[in-house]
Design an enzyme around this catalytic site. Structure first.
Site, mmCIF file in Angstrom:
data_model
loop_
_atom_site.group_PDB
_atom_site.id
_atom_site.type_symbol
_atom_site.label_atom_id
_atom_site.label_comp_id
_atom_site.label_asym_id
_atom_site.label_seq_id
_atom_site.Cartn_x
_atom_site.Cartn_y
_atom_site.Cartn_z
ATOM 1 N N ARG A 95 -20.125 2.215 -10.345
ATOM 2 C CA ARG A 95 -19.708 2.259 -8.832
ATOM 3 C C ARG A 95 -19.152 0.920 -8.729
ATOM 4 O O ARG A 95 -18.323 0.656 -8.004
ATOM 5 C CB ARG A 95 -20.656 2.942 -8.001
ATOM 6 N N ASN A 127 -21.528 8.810 -7.323
ATOM 7 C CA ASN A 127 -22.405 9.534 -8.477
ATOM 8 C C ASN A 127 -22.530 11.051 -7.947
ATOM 9 O O ASN A 127 -22.397 11.154 -6.955
ATOM 10 C CB ASN A 127 -23.737 9.106 -8.347
#
Length: 93
Positions: A20, A38
């Protein structure tokens, strides 16, 4: 230039490896906006908006991922852009 938007789901070893943060850095560098998070099924979801050229480069970078990740495949869907975020954010962080 007309902005385009994509929803990208990334499959592989992409959680717990800095994915990320990698996505956010690449998005900001390419002047794209959006968010990354996520998902419960161990995938990563990206919603990204920007110009076509940087978007293509962004997708290539996401396919490569950070060094600890392993990307198996991407699902890429065209979506209607809406300026959801003025920058590139990590959700749930």
């Amino acid at each position: 230039m007309t902005k385009i938007a994509r929803r990208i789901v990334v499959y592989g070893m992409v959680q717990g490896v800095g994915f990320r943060h990698f996505v956010r850095r690449v998005g900001k560098r390419l002047s794209l906006t959006g968010d990354v998070r996520n998902l419960p099924d161990a995938t990563v979801e990206i919603v990204v908006e920007g110009n076509a050229g940087p978007m293509d480069e962004f997708i290539q970078e996401v396919k490569r991922g950070p060094s600890m990740a392993h990307v198996d495949r991407l699902e890429i869907h065209e979506i209607v852009g809406g300026g959801r975020s003025p920058t590139f954010t990590i959700e749930g962080w």
